[in-house]
Design a protein around this motif. Structure first.
Motif, PDB file in Angstrom:
ATOM      1  N   SER A  12       2.447   6.195  -2.070  1.00 39.89           N
ATOM      2  CA  SER A  12       1.373   5.219  -1.926  1.00 39.89           C
ATOM      3  C   SER A  12       1.126   4.504  -3.251  1.00 39.89           C
ATOM      4  O   SER A  12       1.652   4.893  -4.302  1.00 39.89           O
ATOM      5  CB  SER A  12       0.086   5.914  -1.471  1.00 39.89           C
ATOM      6  OG  SER A  12      -0.447   6.683  -2.536  1.00 39.89           O
ATOM      7  N   LEU A  13       0.304   3.497  -3.185  1.00 41.53           N
ATOM      8  CA  LEU A  13      -0.059   2.747  -4.393  1.00 41.53           C
ATOM      9  C   LEU A  13      -0.764   3.671  -5.394  1.00 41.53           C
ATOM     10  O   LEU A  13      -0.635   3.498  -6.620  1.00 41.53           O
ATOM     11  CB  LEU A  13      -0.947   1.571  -4.017  1.00 41.53           C
ATOM     12  CG  LEU A  13      -1.206   0.498  -5.061  1.00 41.53           C
ATOM     13  CD1 LEU A  13       0.098  -0.131  -5.530  1.00 41.53           C
ATOM     14  CD2 LEU A  13      -2.134  -0.573  -4.498  1.00 41.53           C
ATOM     15  N   GLU A  14      -1.469   4.668  -4.867  1.00 38.61           N
ATOM     16  CA  GLU A  14      -2.200   5.600  -5.727  1.00 38.61           C
ATOM     17  C   GLU A  14      -1.312   6.750  -6.227  1.00 38.61           C
ATOM     18  O   GLU A  14      -1.761   7.559  -7.028  1.00 38.61           O
ATOM     19  CB  GLU A  14      -3.395   6.183  -4.961  1.00 38.61           C
ATOM     20  CG  GLU A  14      -4.459   5.153  -4.586  1.00 38.61           C
ATOM     21  CD  GLU A  14      -4.043   4.293  -3.412  1.00 38.61           C
ATOM     22  OE1 GLU A  14      -4.528   3.141  -3.311  1.00 38.61           O
ATOM     23  OE2 GLU A  14      -3.200   4.747  -2.599  1.00 38.61           O
ATOM     24  N   GLY A  15      -0.097   6.814  -5.710  1.00 39.32           N
ATOM     25  CA  GLY A  15       0.829   7.837  -6.194  1.00 39.32           C
ATOM     26  C   GLY A  15       0.993   9.051  -5.308  1.00 39.32           C
ATOM     27  O   GLY A  15       1.717   9.992  -5.666  1.00 39.32           O
ATOM     28  N   ALA A  53       0.832  -1.197   0.000  1.00 37.13           N
ATOM     29  CA  ALA A  53       0.000   0.000   0.000  1.00 37.13           C
ATOM     30  C   ALA A  53       0.874   1.256   0.000  1.00 37.13           C
ATOM     31  O   ALA A  53       0.477   2.300  -0.519  1.00 37.13           O
ATOM     32  CB  ALA A  53      -0.933   0.007   1.196  1.00 37.13           C
ATOM     33  N   ARG A  54       2.034   1.168   0.594  1.00 38.54           N
ATOM     34  CA  ARG A  54       2.970   2.265   0.570  1.00 38.54           C
ATOM     35  C   ARG A  54       4.388   1.707   0.478  1.00 38.54           C
ATOM     36  O   ARG A  54       4.670   0.622   0.984  1.00 38.54           O
ATOM     37  CB  ARG A  54       2.840   3.144   1.829  1.00 38.54           C
ATOM     38  CG  ARG A  54       3.219   2.436   3.108  1.00 38.54           C
ATOM     39  CD  ARG A  54       2.972   3.288   4.337  1.00 38.54           C
ATOM     40  NE  ARG A  54       3.479   2.641   5.546  1.00 38.54           N
ATOM     41  CZ  ARG A  54       3.182   3.006   6.773  1.00 38.54           C
ATOM     42  NH1 ARG A  54       2.355   4.043   6.976  1.00 38.54           N
ATOM     43  NH2 ARG A  54       3.699   2.381   7.810  1.00 38.54           N
ATOM     44  N   MET A  55       5.265   2.448  -0.164  1.00 37.67           N
ATOM     45  CA  MET A  55       6.682   2.109  -0.235  1.00 37.67           C
ATOM     46  C   MET A  55       7.480   3.383  -0.046  1.00 37.67           C
ATOM     47  O   MET A  55       6.995   4.484  -0.341  1.00 37.67           O
ATOM     48  CB  MET A  55       7.044   1.455  -1.573  1.00 37.67           C
ATOM     49  CG  MET A  55       6.448   0.083  -1.779  1.00 37.67           C
ATOM     50  SD  MET A  55       7.094  -0.761  -3.240  1.00 37.67           S
ATOM     51  CE  MET A  55       8.753  -1.202  -2.665  1.00 37.67           C
ATOM     52  N   VAL A  96      22.838   5.290   5.858  1.00 40.82           N
ATOM     53  CA  VAL A  96      22.387   4.045   5.250  1.00 40.82           C
ATOM     54  C   VAL A  96      20.904   4.225   4.919  1.00 40.82           C
ATOM     55  O   VAL A  96      20.111   4.612   5.781  1.00 40.82           O
ATOM     56  CB  VAL A  96      22.578   2.843   6.193  1.00 40.82           C
ATOM     57  CG1 VAL A  96      22.012   1.575   5.550  1.00 40.82           C
ATOM     58  CG2 VAL A  96      24.051   2.660   6.521  1.00 40.82           C
ATOM     59  N   TYR A  97      20.563   3.977   3.674  1.00 42.33           N
ATOM     60  CA  TYR A  97      19.198   4.147   3.202  1.00 42.33           C
ATOM     61  C   TYR A  97      18.512   2.784   3.124  1.00 42.33           C
ATOM     62  O   TYR A  97      19.071   1.832   2.552  1.00 42.33           O
ATOM     63  CB  TYR A  97      19.196   4.817   1.833  1.00 42.33           C
ATOM     64  CG  TYR A  97      19.479   6.296   1.915  1.00 42.33           C
ATOM     65  CD1 TYR A  97      20.736   6.769   2.292  1.00 42.33           C
ATOM     66  CD2 TYR A  97      18.480   7.239   1.645  1.00 42.33           C
ATOM     67  CE1 TYR A  97      21.000   8.127   2.404  1.00 42.33           C
ATOM     68  CE2 TYR A  97      18.731   8.598   1.735  1.00 42.33           C
ATOM     69  CZ  TYR A  97      19.991   9.033   2.119  1.00 42.33           C
ATOM     70  OH  TYR A  97      20.246  10.377   2.224  1.00 42.33           O
ATOM     71  N   TYR A  98      17.321   2.699   3.687  1.00 40.89           N
ATOM     72  CA  TYR A  98      16.563   1.448   3.757  1.00 40.89           C
ATOM     73  C   TYR A  98      15.276   1.557   2.947  1.00 40.89           C
ATOM     74  O   TYR A  98      14.511   2.513   3.118  1.00 40.89           O
ATOM     75  CB  TYR A  98      16.199   1.124   5.203  1.00 40.89           C
ATOM     76  CG  TYR A  98      17.373   0.838   6.090  1.00 40.89           C
ATOM     77  CD1 TYR A  98      18.001   1.855   6.800  1.00 40.89           C
ATOM     78  CD2 TYR A  98      17.873  -0.458   6.233  1.00 40.89           C
ATOM     79  CE1 TYR A  98      19.098   1.612   7.620  1.00 40.89           C
ATOM     80  CE2 TYR A  98      18.957  -0.721   7.058  1.00 40.89           C
ATOM     81  CZ  TYR A  98      19.561   0.309   7.732  1.00 40.89           C
ATOM     82  OH  TYR A  98      20.644   0.048   8.552  1.00 40.89           O
ATOM     83  N   CYS A  99      15.055   0.576   2.127  1.00 41.83           N
ATOM     84  CA  CYS A  99      13.786   0.472   1.410  1.00 41.83           C
ATOM     85  C   CYS A  99      12.727  -0.102   2.356  1.00 41.83           C
ATOM     86  O   CYS A  99      13.030  -1.010   3.156  1.00 41.83           O
ATOM     87  CB  CYS A  99      13.962  -0.425   0.195  1.00 41.83           C
ATOM     88  SG  CYS A  99      12.476  -0.577  -0.832  1.00 41.83           S
ATOM     89  N   ASN A 100      11.537   0.412   2.226  1.00 43.95           N
ATOM     90  CA  ASN A 100      10.436  -0.018   3.102  1.00 43.95           C
ATOM     91  C   ASN A 100       9.189  -0.274   2.275  1.00 43.95           C
ATOM     92  O   ASN A 100       8.892   0.453   1.319  1.00 43.95           O
ATOM     93  CB  ASN A 100      10.162   1.063   4.138  1.00 43.95           C
ATOM     94  CG  ASN A 100       8.847   0.882   4.859  1.00 43.95           C
ATOM     95  OD1 ASN A 100       7.817   1.404   4.452  1.00 43.95           O
ATOM     96  ND2 ASN A 100       8.880   0.121   5.934  1.00 43.95           N
ATOM     97  N   GLY A 101       8.480  -1.298   2.648  1.00 43.87           N
ATOM     98  CA  GLY A 101       7.177  -1.556   2.061  1.00 43.87           C
ATOM     99  C   GLY A 101       6.184  -1.836   3.168  1.00 43.87           C
ATOM    100  O   GLY A 101       6.516  -2.553   4.127  1.00 43.87           O
ATOM    101  N   GLY A 102       4.997  -1.271   3.076  1.00 45.12           N
ATOM    102  CA  GLY A 102       4.012  -1.447   4.130  1.00 45.12           C
ATOM    103  C   GLY A 102       2.681  -1.941   3.602  1.00 45.12           C
ATOM    104  O   GLY A 102       2.250  -1.565   2.504  1.00 45.12           O
ATOM    105  N   ILE A 103       2.056  -2.787   4.391  1.00 40.44           N
ATOM    106  CA  ILE A 103       0.704  -3.228   4.093  1.00 40.44           C
ATOM    107  C   ILE A 103      -0.174  -2.915   5.287  1.00 40.44           C
ATOM    108  O   ILE A 103       0.268  -2.979   6.433  1.00 40.44           O
ATOM    109  CB  ILE A 103       0.637  -4.728   3.750  1.00 40.44           C
ATOM    110  CG1 ILE A 103       1.213  -5.581   4.880  1.00 40.44           C
ATOM    111  CG2 ILE A 103       1.370  -5.012   2.448  1.00 40.44           C
ATOM    112  CD1 ILE A 103       1.043  -7.074   4.664  1.00 40.44           C
ATOM    113  N   LEU A 104      -1.403  -2.551   5.017  1.00 38.18           N
ATOM    114  CA  LEU A 104      -2.340  -2.207   6.077  1.00 38.18           C
ATOM    115  C   LEU A 104      -3.230  -3.400   6.352  1.00 38.18           C
ATOM    116  O   LEU A 104      -3.948  -3.878   5.469  1.00 38.18           O
ATOM    117  CB  LEU A 104      -3.183  -0.998   5.662  1.00 38.18           C
ATOM    118  CG  LEU A 104      -4.225  -0.527   6.679  1.00 38.18           C
ATOM    119  CD1 LEU A 104      -3.552  -0.104   7.983  1.00 38.18           C
ATOM    120  CD2 LEU A 104      -5.047   0.606   6.100  1.00 38.18           C
TER     121      LEU A 104
END
Length: 121
Positions: free
Chosen positions: A52-55, A32-34, A92-100
């Protein structure tokens, strides 16, 4: 198990540019978000940019106008274009992905291993 592929970090001079990329191959759902977070020793991890997924986009004040986050049509791939880099961007940069999770009303976050960005003065 979610695994991110992060790329694009490295050493750059003050005022230079880098482009970070992150993908999640093999993930069957859309986050849902990255976004990208960053962390320096002795400090908390902080949000840099999120999409977000919607931009919809969200940026830290410190990077507004210099960094741009984008998301591919392959929904689980994001890029962070970083321009006018400053030594303070070193982290240090970390990629993140989230789901609700609607049932719990809470986010579940997944993290990449991190990639070093160093800006020399």
């Amino acid at each position: 198990q979610v695994q991110f592929v992060e790329s694009g970090g490295g050493l750059v001079q003050y005022g230079g540019s880098l482009r970070l990329s992150c993908s999640a191959p093999g993930v069957s759902f859309n986050f849902a978000r990255m976004g990208w977070y960053r962390q320096v020793p002795g400090k908390q991890r902080e949000l840099v940019a999120q999409i977000s997924l919607e931009g919809s986009r969200n940026y830290a004040d410190s990077v507004m106008g210099r960094f741009t986050i984008s998301r591919d049509s392959a929904k689980n791939t994001i890029h962070l274009q970083m321009n006018s880099l400053e030594p303070e961007d070193t982290a240090v940069y970390y990629c993140n992905g989230g789901i609700l999770e609607l049932r719990r009303g809470a986010w579940t976050d997944f993290w990449g291993e991190g990639i070093q960005v160093t800006v020399s003065s």
